[in-house]
Write a protein that holds these residues in place. Structure first.
Motif, PDB file in Angstrom:
ATOM      1  N   ALA A   1       8.056   2.865  10.235  1.00 59.39           N
ATOM      2  CA  ALA A   1       7.814   2.427  11.517  1.00 59.39           C
ATOM      3  C   ALA A   1       8.072   2.400  12.665  1.00 59.39           C
ATOM      4  CB  ALA A   1       6.637   1.053  11.058  1.00 59.39           C
ATOM      5  N   GLN A   2       9.573   2.453  12.799  1.00 60.77           N
ATOM      6  CA  GLN A   2      10.290   2.253  13.794  1.00 60.77           C
ATOM      7  C   GLN A   2       9.835   2.505  15.197  1.00 60.77           C
ATOM      8  OE1 GLN A   2      13.284   0.745  13.528  1.00 60.77           O
ATOM      9  NE2 GLN A   2      13.019  -0.038  12.153  1.00 60.77           N
TER      10      GLN A   2
ATOM     11  N   LEU B   1       0.695  -1.261   0.371  1.00 58.51           N
ATOM     12  CA  LEU B   1       0.168  -0.035   0.097  1.00 58.51           C
ATOM     13  C   LEU B   1       0.828   1.174   0.512  1.00 58.51           C
ATOM     14  CD1 LEU B   1      -2.487  -0.729   2.573  1.00 58.51           C
ATOM     15  CD2 LEU B   1      -3.030  -0.976  -0.355  1.00 58.51           C
ATOM     16  N   VAL B   2       2.222   0.990   0.441  1.00 54.47           N
ATOM     17  CA  VAL B   2       2.705   2.665   1.073  1.00 54.47           C
ATOM     18  C   VAL B   2       4.078   2.468  -0.435  1.00 54.47           C
ATOM     19  CG1 VAL B   2       4.594   2.779   1.768  1.00 54.47           C
ATOM     20  CG2 VAL B   2       2.994   2.099   2.760  1.00 54.47           C
TER      21      VAL B   2
ATOM     22  N   GLN C   1       3.182  -7.625   0.785  1.00 59.88           N
ATOM     23  CA  GLN C   1       2.244  -7.422   1.668  1.00 59.88           C
ATOM     24  C   GLN C   1       1.343  -6.845   1.195  1.00 59.88           C
ATOM     25  OE1 GLN C   1       1.870 -10.559   3.009  1.00 59.88           O
ATOM     26  NE2 GLN C   1       3.478 -11.750   1.756  1.00 59.88           N
ATOM     27  N   PRO C   2       1.160  -6.184   2.084  1.00 58.67           N
ATOM     28  CA  PRO C   2       0.410  -5.118   1.807  1.00 58.67           C
ATOM     29  C   PRO C   2       0.693  -3.605   2.862  1.00 58.67           C
ATOM     30  CG  PRO C   2      -1.657  -7.174   2.272  1.00 58.67           C
ATOM     31  CD  PRO C   2      -0.025  -7.389   2.862  1.00 58.67           C
ATOM     32  N   LEU C   3       1.475  -3.879   3.590  1.00 63.67           N
ATOM     33  CA  LEU C   3       2.146  -3.412   3.942  1.00 63.67           C
ATOM     34  C   LEU C   3       3.808  -4.312   3.902  1.00 63.67           C
ATOM     35  CD1 LEU C   3       0.809  -1.925   6.893  1.00 63.67           C
ATOM     36  CD2 LEU C   3       0.877  -0.855   4.609  1.00 63.67           C
ATOM     37  N   CYS C   4       5.025  -3.651   3.119  1.00 61.95           N
ATOM     38  CA  CYS C   4       5.964  -4.695   2.388  1.00 61.95           C
ATOM     39  C   CYS C   4       6.978  -4.783   3.879  1.00 61.95           C
ATOM     40  CB  CYS C   4       7.071  -4.421   1.616  1.00 61.95           C
ATOM     41  SG  CYS C   4       7.266  -2.837   1.451  1.00 61.95           S
ATOM     42  N   GLU C   5       7.627  -5.361   4.272  1.00 64.69           N
ATOM     43  CA  GLU C   5       8.520  -5.424   5.222  1.00 64.69           C
ATOM     44  C   GLU C   5       9.713  -4.618   5.230  1.00 64.69           C
ATOM     45  OE1 GLU C   5      11.888  -7.899   7.538  1.00 64.69           O
ATOM     46  OE2 GLU C   5      10.727  -8.611   6.204  1.00 64.69           O
ATOM     47  N   ALA C   6       9.896  -3.593   3.901  1.00 62.18           N
ATOM     48  CA  ALA C   6      10.800  -2.242   3.483  1.00 62.18           C
ATOM     49  C   ALA C   6      10.231  -1.494   4.232  1.00 62.18           C
ATOM     50  CB  ALA C   6      11.273  -2.460   2.778  1.00 62.18           C
ATOM     51  N   CYS C   7       9.067  -0.562   3.902  1.00 65.82           N
ATOM     52  CA  CYS C   7       7.993   0.334   4.278  1.00 65.82           C
ATOM     53  C   CYS C   7       7.757   0.021   5.758  1.00 65.82           C
ATOM     54  CB  CYS C   7       6.550   0.214   3.033  1.00 65.82           C
ATOM     55  SG  CYS C   7       7.238   0.954   1.925  1.00 65.82           S
ATOM     56  N   VAL C   8       7.494  -1.057   6.089  1.00 68.02           N
ATOM     57  CA  VAL C   8       7.607  -1.164   7.462  1.00 68.02           C
ATOM     58  C   VAL C   8       8.415  -0.761   8.409  1.00 68.02           C
ATOM     59  CG1 VAL C   8       7.009  -2.388   9.856  1.00 68.02           C
ATOM     60  CG2 VAL C   8       5.302  -2.673   7.670  1.00 68.02           C
TER      61      VAL C   8
END
Length: 223
Positions: A29-30, A10-11, A18-25
């Motif tokens: 989102a730290q 989504l980002v 995934q809907p929010l991939c690990e790289a974007c999280v």
């Protein structure tokens, strides 16, 4: 963490992801230190902000996944106002991965979504807090416990002093369900916390009905 069938993030719109991939999280989102009772950012090692020390809010704990900023603000706006309720799952997974959210859900007797007024619910078509709560803890979600008895303007359209006044006495506990709140540990769920006026007003209603411990959890906290 975000296990599901491959889709587009989504980002960053990467595919497959995934809907929010690990790289974007990892990028957006730290975890950061936050006041334990209002979730505003605080310096490392500080447990409460000055405002909460001076005037303790009615929450025992308050947890936020991210700050209300890019890219989360855009995702939440789409979720709430552009009829994209399917985002509830991805956003709830982001929230569940936030430190201390999982233990709060496990310890809760009930998970209570912030209610909408009838007018707002008809306009929007769904309660975003209820959708989040059902994703977070479907077996514990209780949408009947807390009632909204006063329609108010959107909090984002008001100044701080107006926000505090507009939601005074806006919530109550269903008198037929008071036995569910007496001595209970509750988790109160919403999507965004701005001034905290709405969340605090709802928490006061639950506290007045006998709740023993209340944790507020939100996806995003404005700063």
């Amino acid at each position: 963490m975000f296990e599901a069938l491959p889709s587009k993030c989504l980002v960053c719109h990467a595919w497959p992801a995934q809907p929010l991939c690990e790289a974007c999280v990892n990028r957006f989102a730290q975890p950061q230190p936050r006041c334990q009772t209002c979730a505003l950012p605080v310096p490392m090692g500080v447990r409460q902000c000055g405002m909460c020390v001076k005037s303790p809010p009615p929450l025992d704990s308050c947890l936020a996944a991210v700050s209300y900023a890019y890219p989360w603000s855009d995702l939440i706006v789409g979720f709430k106002f552009q009829k994209q309720p399917g985002r509830a799952r991805a956003l709830s997974l982001l929230l569940r991965s936030t430190p201390w959210v999982e233990p709060a859900l496990d310890a809760a007797d009930a998970v209570v979504p912030m209610p909408l007024s009838g007018l707002r619910l008809r306009s929007r078509g769904f309660n975003q807090a209820l959708m989040l709560a059902r994703q977070l803890a479907p077996d514990k979600t209780d949408s009947r416990l807390l009632l909204r008895i006063k329609d108010t303007p959107p909090q984002s359209s008001l100044k701080r002093a107006e926000r505090l006044g507009s939601v005074k006495d806006a919530f109550t506990v269903d008198p037929l369900l008071l036995n569910r709140t007496r001595g209970a540990r509750l988790v109160l769920v919403d999507d965004v916390m701005t001034s905290g006026a709405s969340l605090f007003s709802a928490a006061r209603a639950l506290r007045a009905a006998g709740a023993a411990h209340i944790t507020g959890i939100v996806i995003a906290r404005t700063e």
